[in-house]
Write an enzyme that holds these catalytic residues in place. Sequence first.
Site, PDB file in Angstrom:
ATOM      1  CB  CYS A 181       7.609  21.657  19.931  1.00  0.00           C
ATOM      2  SG  CYS A 181       7.070  23.275  20.522  1.00  0.00           S
ATOM      3  CB  THR A 182      11.265  25.009  21.867  1.00  0.00           C
ATOM      4  OG1 THR A 182      10.098  25.650  21.334  1.00  0.00           O
ATOM      5  CG2 THR A 182      12.470  25.899  21.644  1.00  0.00           C
TER       6      THR A 182
ATOM      7  CG  ASP B 209     -11.327  16.434  24.459  1.00  0.00           C
ATOM      8  OD1 ASP B 209     -12.163  17.159  25.046  1.00  0.00           O
ATOM      9  OD2 ASP B 209     -10.263  16.879  23.993  1.00  0.00           O
TER      10      ASP B 209
ATOM     11  NE  ARG C 264      -3.501  22.550  15.672  1.00  0.00           N
ATOM     12  CZ  ARG C 264      -3.972  22.005  14.540  1.00  0.00           C
ATOM     13  NH1 ARG C 264      -5.229  21.626  14.454  1.00  0.00           N
ATOM     14  NH2 ARG C 264      -3.180  21.840  13.506  1.00  0.00           N
ATOM     15  CB  ILE C 265      -0.247  17.785  20.931  1.00  0.00           C
ATOM     16  CG1 ILE C 265       0.534  19.112  20.805  1.00  0.00           C
ATOM     17  CG2 ILE C 265       0.726  16.608  21.064  1.00  0.00           C
ATOM     18  CD1 ILE C 265       1.405  19.252  19.563  1.00  0.00           C
TER      19      ILE C 265
ATOM     20  CG  ASN D 144       5.155  24.986  16.331  1.00  0.00           C
ATOM     21  OD1 ASN D 144       5.559  25.646  15.366  1.00  0.00           O
ATOM     22  ND2 ASN D 144       3.911  25.065  16.764  1.00  0.00           N
TER      23      ASN D 144
ATOM     24  NE  ARG E  47       4.941  31.085  22.002  1.00  0.00           N
ATOM     25  CZ  ARG E  47       3.944  30.306  22.405  1.00  0.00           C
ATOM     26  NH1 ARG E  47       2.722  30.464  21.929  1.00  0.00           N
ATOM     27  NH2 ARG E  47       4.164  29.343  23.278  1.00  0.00           N
TER      28      ARG E  47
ATOM     29  CB  SER F  89       2.353  15.468  24.497  1.00  0.00           C
ATOM     30  OG  SER F  89       1.214  16.243  24.781  1.00  0.00           O
TER      31      SER F  89
ATOM     32  NE  ARG G 134     -16.382  18.589  32.630  1.00  0.00           N
ATOM     33  CZ  ARG G 134     -16.313  19.895  32.395  1.00  0.00           C
ATOM     34  NH1 ARG G 134     -15.452  20.656  33.058  1.00  0.00           N
ATOM     35  NH2 ARG G 134     -17.094  20.467  31.506  1.00  0.00           N
TER      36      ARG G 134
END
EC number: 1.2.1.12
Length: 333
Positions: free
Chosen positions: A150-151, A33, A11-12, A314, A232, A120, A78
């Site tokens: 993010c929070t 990746d 996601r990030i 977020n 959550r 991150s 990896r």
Amino acid sequence: MVKVGVNGFGRIGRLVTRAAFNSGKVDVVAINDPFIDLHYMVYMFQYDSTHGKFHGTVKAENGKLVINGKAITIFQERDPANIKWGDAGAEYVVESTGVFTTMEKAGAHLKGGAKRVIISAPSADAPMFVMGVNHEKYDNSLKIVSNASCTTNCLAPLAKVIHDHFGIVEGLMTTVHAITATQKTVDGPSGKLWRDGRGAAQNIIPASTGAAKAVGKVIPELNGKLTGMAFRVPTPNVSVVDLTCRLEKAAKYDDIKKVVKQASEGPLKGILGYTEDQVVSCDFNSATHSSTFDAGAGIALNDHFVKLISWYDNEFGYSNRVVDLMVHMASKE
């Protein structure tokens, strides 16, 4: 323009890449990746259930990922120590696997020719920086840094403004937080965190977060004065911070609104937003601010005790700050 490698195309990783192309502030030259092959990367970058289709071109060509005509080198290693970042020209590496979050583990990227690493995620031992709060304390001697969570990026700018003007004696934070990849679609095993293993779409799940305590690391005067927890909830993206705090100096709620609005138009422009609209979470999907103060949602019990509400995307707000931190670091080279 600083040349960037991205480790982990989740996601990030994908959204930092989007933010980089949207802003044109940094140059993504490589992505690593081991779990996603090139053609799958094209698909995952192009289509996004939360933020919509990428507005641009993306394709695979000659073994590279080509975004808006720019060819990006792809690695599938990896072990971070084996990624040849230097060969691809990557100077900074965004470590966004969520796995290599310590100085030692993230430091493996330096072996492949990277000059600096930006984690991150929060880190147990890497210095943490929050744009608009303590980014000025960054100096060139630091090879590995964390962009915090993010929070923390949502809470810290708000806490800074409040503390600078009125003084925070103590405070408790709750984040009502969207689902993330670490959760389960249906009940399943989750190590020692039993509640975290319950179905994400079915439940409000109380969870721990180090975000409030981390504010004490980026604003030393608040160390030991804030702690917090998370709920959550079954939404795919956008979260909201509730900061309930005791103020040293008396303040009317209107006074608080005024100073936050001033900060949002001045020193924290682009980082801390301000709204008096009747907003709900969806209204902040794909928002680029770290934090948007919701003037109409907060309440004051008296002139010393208040509950302040601030929204954040977020995923995307945070990803934009990762880019901004790299730009700031590059300006110090």
